[in-house]
Enzyme design. Sequence first.
Site, PDB file in Angstrom:
ATOM      1  N   ALA A  46       0.423  -1.039  -0.077  1.00  0.00           N
ATOM      2  CA  ALA A  46      -0.211  -0.215   0.288  1.00  0.00           C
ATOM      3  C   ALA A  46       1.428   1.033   0.152  1.00  0.00           C
ATOM      4  CB  ALA A  46      -0.796   0.219   1.181  1.00  0.00           C
ATOM      5  N   GLU A  47       1.790   0.914   0.646  1.00  0.00           N
ATOM      6  CA  GLU A  47       3.294   2.007   0.736  1.00  0.00           C
ATOM      7  C   GLU A  47       3.494   2.464  -0.495  1.00  0.00           C
ATOM      8  OE1 GLU A  47       4.581   4.938   3.095  1.00  0.00           O
ATOM      9  OE2 GLU A  47       2.146   4.489   3.731  1.00  0.00           O
ATOM     10  N   ASP A  94       2.677   1.448  -2.853  1.00  0.00           N
ATOM     11  CA  ASP A  94       1.439   2.308  -4.397  1.00  0.00           C
ATOM     12  C   ASP A  94       0.873   3.674  -3.960  1.00  0.00           C
ATOM     13  OD1 ASP A  94       0.897  -0.160  -5.115  1.00  0.00           O
ATOM     14  OD2 ASP A  94      -0.925  -0.424  -3.759  1.00  0.00           O
ATOM     15  N   SER A 145      23.663 -18.568 -30.985  1.00  0.00           N
ATOM     16  CA  SER A 145      23.376 -19.734 -29.875  1.00  0.00           C
ATOM     17  C   SER A 145      24.286 -20.728 -28.877  1.00  0.00           C
ATOM     18  CB  SER A 145      22.132 -20.471 -31.034  1.00  0.00           C
ATOM     19  OG  SER A 145      23.080 -20.713 -32.001  1.00  0.00           O
ATOM     20  N   LEU A 146      24.012 -21.932 -29.057  1.00  0.00           N
ATOM     21  CA  LEU A 146      24.635 -22.663 -28.256  1.00  0.00           C
ATOM     22  C   LEU A 146      24.579 -23.989 -28.965  1.00  0.00           C
ATOM     23  CD1 LEU A 146      23.607 -21.778 -24.624  1.00  0.00           C
ATOM     24  CD2 LEU A 146      25.981 -21.126 -25.475  1.00  0.00           C
ATOM     25  N   GLU A 192      24.029 -22.971 -15.549  1.00  0.00           N
ATOM     26  CA  GLU A 192      22.900 -21.580 -15.336  1.00  0.00           C
ATOM     27  C   GLU A 192      21.963 -22.181 -15.948  1.00  0.00           C
ATOM     28  OE1 GLU A 192      23.994 -18.507 -17.515  1.00  0.00           O
ATOM     29  OE2 GLU A 192      26.170 -18.368 -16.695  1.00  0.00           O
ATOM     30  N   LYS A 214      19.122 -23.653 -17.978  1.00  0.00           N
ATOM     31  CA  LYS A 214      18.905 -22.453 -19.514  1.00  0.00           C
ATOM     32  C   LYS A 214      17.516 -22.680 -19.602  1.00  0.00           C
ATOM     33  CE  LYS A 214      19.806 -23.723 -24.784  1.00  0.00           C
ATOM     34  NZ  LYS A 214      18.354 -23.698 -24.769  1.00  0.00           N
ATOM     35  N   ASP A 219      13.066 -21.002 -20.729  1.00  0.00           N
ATOM     36  CA  ASP A 219      13.029 -21.360 -21.947  1.00  0.00           C
ATOM     37  C   ASP A 219      11.893 -20.425 -22.618  1.00  0.00           C
ATOM     38  OD1 ASP A 219      12.515 -23.024 -24.060  1.00  0.00           O
ATOM     39  OD2 ASP A 219      10.518 -24.376 -23.297  1.00  0.00           O
ATOM     40  N   ARG A 273      16.407 -11.730 -30.478  1.00  0.00           N
ATOM     41  CA  ARG A 273      17.213 -12.245 -30.940  1.00  0.00           C
ATOM     42  C   ARG A 273      17.578 -12.045 -32.226  1.00  0.00           C
ATOM     43  NH1 ARG A 273      19.027 -17.568 -32.176  1.00  0.00           N
ATOM     44  NH2 ARG A 273      21.214 -17.515 -32.333  1.00  0.00           N
ATOM     45  N   GLU A 315      16.840 -13.712 -21.203  1.00  0.00           N
ATOM     46  CA  GLU A 315      15.774 -14.764 -21.863  1.00  0.00           C
ATOM     47  C   GLU A 315      14.765 -13.949 -21.133  1.00  0.00           C
ATOM     48  OE1 GLU A 315      16.986 -17.062 -23.359  1.00  0.00           O
ATOM     49  OE2 GLU A 315      15.181 -18.463 -23.877  1.00  0.00           O
ATOM     50  N   TYR A 365      21.821 -13.081 -18.506  1.00  0.00           N
ATOM     51  CA  TYR A 365      22.893 -13.790 -18.085  1.00  0.00           C
ATOM     52  C   TYR A 365      24.272 -13.625 -19.425  1.00  0.00           C
ATOM     53  CZ  TYR A 365      20.892 -15.521 -22.551  1.00  0.00           C
ATOM     54  OH  TYR A 365      20.413 -14.726 -23.867  1.00  0.00           O
ATOM     55  N   LYS A 375      28.979 -22.705 -19.199  1.00  0.00           N
ATOM     56  CA  LYS A 375      30.322 -21.307 -19.820  1.00  0.00           C
ATOM     57  C   LYS A 375      31.456 -22.056 -19.060  1.00  0.00           C
ATOM     58  CE  LYS A 375      26.297 -18.802 -19.671  1.00  0.00           C
ATOM     59  NZ  LYS A 375      25.787 -17.730 -19.828  1.00  0.00           N
ATOM     60  N   LYS A 383      20.791 -30.349 -22.146  1.00  0.00           N
ATOM     61  CA  LYS A 383      19.182 -30.521 -22.173  1.00  0.00           C
ATOM     62  C   LYS A 383      18.708 -31.537 -20.854  1.00  0.00           C
ATOM     63  CE  LYS A 383      17.259 -27.399 -25.248  1.00  0.00           C
ATOM     64  NZ  LYS A 383      16.983 -27.733 -26.765  1.00  0.00           N
ATOM     65  N   CYS A 395     -21.960 -26.677 -36.726  1.00  0.00           N
ATOM     66  CA  CYS A 395     -21.953 -26.838 -35.803  1.00  0.00           C
ATOM     67  C   CYS A 395     -21.976 -28.787 -35.211  1.00  0.00           C
ATOM     68  CB  CYS A 395     -22.915 -26.317 -34.498  1.00  0.00           C
ATOM     69  SG  CYS A 395     -22.699 -26.156 -33.064  1.00  0.00           S
ATOM     70  N   CYS A 399     -25.162 -28.746 -33.128  1.00  0.00           N
ATOM     71  CA  CYS A 399     -26.849 -27.723 -33.219  1.00  0.00           C
ATOM     72  C   CYS A 399     -26.832 -27.359 -35.086  1.00  0.00           C
ATOM     73  CB  CYS A 399     -26.967 -26.720 -32.536  1.00  0.00           C
ATOM     74  SG  CYS A 399     -25.735 -25.070 -33.108  1.00  0.00           S
ATOM     75  N   CYS A 442     -19.273 -20.916 -33.691  1.00  0.00           N
ATOM     76  CA  CYS A 442     -21.243 -21.951 -33.840  1.00  0.00           C
ATOM     77  C   CYS A 442     -21.733 -20.301 -33.374  1.00  0.00           C
ATOM     78  CB  CYS A 442     -21.557 -22.672 -32.742  1.00  0.00           C
ATOM     79  SG  CYS A 442     -22.962 -23.179 -32.948  1.00  0.00           S
ATOM     80  N   CYS A 486     -27.455 -22.967 -29.124  1.00  0.00           N
ATOM     81  CA  CYS A 486     -27.126 -24.309 -29.197  1.00  0.00           C
ATOM     82  C   CYS A 486     -26.659 -24.972 -27.505  1.00  0.00           C
ATOM     83  CB  CYS A 486     -25.247 -24.547 -30.084  1.00  0.00           C
ATOM     84  SG  CYS A 486     -24.618 -25.534 -30.344  1.00  0.00           S
TER      85      CYS A 486
HETATM   86  S1  IVH Z   1      24.379 -18.231 -23.554  1.00  0.00           S
HETATM   87  C1  IVH Z   1      26.628 -17.287 -26.440  1.00  0.00           C
HETATM   88  N1  IVH Z   1      22.875 -18.358 -21.563  1.00  0.00           N
HETATM   89  O1  IVH Z   1      19.702 -20.490 -25.441  1.00  0.00           O
HETATM   90  C2  IVH Z   1      25.808 -17.953 -25.751  1.00  0.00           C
HETATM   91  N2  IVH Z   1      21.738 -18.763 -22.809  1.00  0.00           N
HETATM   92  O2  IVH Z   1      21.142 -21.321 -28.035  1.00  0.00           O
HETATM   93  C3  IVH Z   1      25.157 -17.977 -26.105  1.00  0.00           C
HETATM   94  N3  IVH Z   1      19.308 -19.503 -23.146  1.00  0.00           N
HETATM   95  O3  IVH Z   1      19.817 -17.954 -27.747  1.00  0.00           O
HETATM   96  C4  IVH Z   1      23.165 -17.631 -24.987  1.00  0.00           C
HETATM   97  N4  IVH Z   1      19.652 -19.565 -20.678  1.00  0.00           N
HETATM   98  O4  IVH Z   1      17.663 -17.523 -25.644  1.00  0.00           O
HETATM   99  C5  IVH Z   1      22.730 -18.505 -22.986  1.00  0.00           C
HETATM  100  N5  IVH Z   1      22.036 -18.645 -19.479  1.00  0.00           N
HETATM  101  C6  IVH Z   1      21.751 -18.564 -20.979  1.00  0.00           C
HETATM  102  C7  IVH Z   1      20.372 -18.989 -21.548  1.00  0.00           C
HETATM  103  C8  IVH Z   1      20.134 -18.934 -22.419  1.00  0.00           C
HETATM  104  C9  IVH Z   1      18.962 -19.640 -21.898  1.00  0.00           C
HETATM  105  C10 IVH Z   1      18.877 -19.334 -24.000  1.00  0.00           C
HETATM  106  C11 IVH Z   1      18.989 -18.127 -25.303  1.00  0.00           C
HETATM  107  C12 IVH Z   1      19.870 -18.181 -26.435  1.00  0.00           C
HETATM  108  C13 IVH Z   1      19.839 -19.649 -25.562  1.00  0.00           C
HETATM  109  C14 IVH Z   1      21.336 -20.325 -27.095  1.00  0.00           C
END
Ligand code: IVH
Length: 680
Positions: free
Chosen positions: A44-45, A47, A92-93, A124, A126, A128, A147, A186, A238, A302, A326, A420, A423, A438, A443
């Site tokens: 509330a404070e 707000d 990407s990875l 870290e 990952k 989604d 991206r 992300e 990240y 990493k 994964k 439908c 109906c 519909c 119905c």
């Molecule tokens: S590092 C060069 N760290 O995964 C390093 N990516 O396939 C590239 N993602 O496009 C990204 N968590 O959307 C990194 N802790 C994390 C992540 C992360 C999710 C996603 C990100 C990236 C995709 C890579």
Amino acid sequence: MAQRSLLNISGKNDVRQRLQVLRQEINLHAHRYYVLDDPILADAEYDRLFQELVALEQQHPELITPDSPSQRVGGAVLAQFATVPHTVPMLSLENAFAAEELVDFEERLFRFLQNRAPIAYVTEPKLDGLAVELVYENGLFTLGSTRGDGLVGEEITQNLKTIPAIPLRLLNQDRETPKRLEVRGEVFIGLAEFRILNEERGKAGEPLFANPRNAAAGSLRQLDPKITATRPLDLYVYGVSDPTALPCTTQHELLKHLGSLGFKVNPLVHLCRSIAEAIKQFALLQSQRSALAYDIDGMVVKVNDFALQERLGAKARSPRWAIAAKFPASQATTRLVAVEFGVGRTGAITPVAILEPVQVGGVTVHRATLHNEDELRRKGLMLGDTVLVQRAGDVIPEVVKPVIENRTGQEQPIIMPTTCPECSQPLVRAGQEAITRCPNPDCPAQRVRGLIHFTGKSGMDIEGLGKKAVEQLVTQGLIQDIPDIYQLKVESLAALDGWGDKSAENAVRAIEASRTPTLAKFLAALGIRHVGEVTAQLLARHFSSLARLLLAGEADFLQIEGIGEQVATSLVDYFQDPAVQEMLARLEVLGIRVQEEKPDANAQGGLAGSVFLFTGSLARLSRHEAKSRIKELGGQVASGISRKVTHVVLGDSPGSKLTKALELGLAVISEDEFLRLIGR
Ligand code: IVH
């Protein structure tokens, strides 16, 4: 409170100072709340501070700064997104699907580096979601992008500004903070938030999101940032585009540093001295996965040391120094036996895949929603296909795609019904909508679902009248519409299969108890398209009584903050329907008394539906007095000029608002006329 401090502040410098203090305080508390999850101030404070800020800024729009917390609400609607080239590509990875593959990963590093000196890693979760880049210039968030293809993304600055976890200005900036800093992270939606969002959409008859990732993507790529602002988006950062930009030599230090700059960094990151430790973390994270508040699909490993990262460099699309381990997906293949078409409460036709039963992530799946026709076409499914089924993050099962290689030539196309299934009325698909409906309000399928909604938890919550009971009552011809519920007798219920005296008495008692619903509850129970619990609350608060609401037209609905054209049209269509009017009349006769919403002083509401805007100074009462009087009478006060304004009150030496008001053809009244209106 907010207004009192407003009155105390007179000079422009005072205002500027107060604004600065307010912004600092709000930013500090928002950071504690959204990023650190450790608030030290009551809601509330908070707000109150926010309201004071907004009120002051409304009086002094020229003092609004781009990093003001008030600027998170969403700006102008775009026709399309602009593109932004990334100064450093967003790579990407590569993926690893098993622990051994992490060992292989380290072996590749040793080979490339031509030595086997121990390597430390950061692991870290990952997430989604969607990768984004946030650019800070002189500490200020100035540009945000998706991206995209890694080289060029879409500019979504305004949308990103609505995410509370993103600092609009860096915290603890110092001389070492670079002039331009590009932070990467992300964006995602938590699982609980995702469920609530979908529930709301379901109640409002809007198409559901298939999973949190799609919901996040759809929300971020809105052309209207105001819509994005209503979505529960969150973000973990990240990395940065250029690690040498900050005074850090390792990934672990960098993450800490990003935290001190005000960003949200995932608390499950871990510094590992060896790949064996990283593998242990992977197992640990996998066991924690189902308890997390958000969906993760693996763990990123990493190389910790930036100098080593630099030596390892990157291949065309991914760095050599990182890999994504994964989790095994909860996926399985099975056969698509049939597609059924269900009819929802609002007439939406939903294709449902009927599957040969299959185990997915420990659960037997028989059916999976295909959402809507577009989704079905996009997936290119055929009857008899082998299909890949998955349960993403323990959400509802979904059909991912057909396994084309398994086709035999015997597969049959899926034909969308044109009438439908319940109906036989011809179905309609309006304009841009992804949904076929519909159109027949009578119905039987819609009626039953409407009744189930009315008696259910999001409606009147009548115990004993759950889904099964309602279906039975309809089949047995005991009820056809809502008023029928209030004519049910203990004897007729007790005579039904599976019912006894006790359950019949209880049900009738529960029905009796629901005769005096609050306005909000009643409105939500009616199941008006696009009107869920939240909108019902807004309506109830605004109109206070059903009688007043029934007198309202589209323009009145549109004046309510949070109600747009779609909802307003839906309300008008609903209440103008003679069948609805008859139903409401019958409920009245049957003694259903919708309660007036009490606490609102607006109840007298002489000015309900009126929106006032002031320009110039008033001679006979203060703006503050004028505003509170309007509110007492159920009217609203606008902060800026728009077509929603019904009266522009002209004071002494009016500003540019007057010119704009005249351009828009709004009604301009004198102070005297205004005083007469408010009864002074
Ligand atoms: S590092 C060069 N760290 O995964 C390093 N990516 O396939 C590239 N993602 O496009 C990204 N968590 O959307 C990194 N802790 C994390 C992540 C992360 C999710 C996603 C990100 C990236 C995709 C890579």
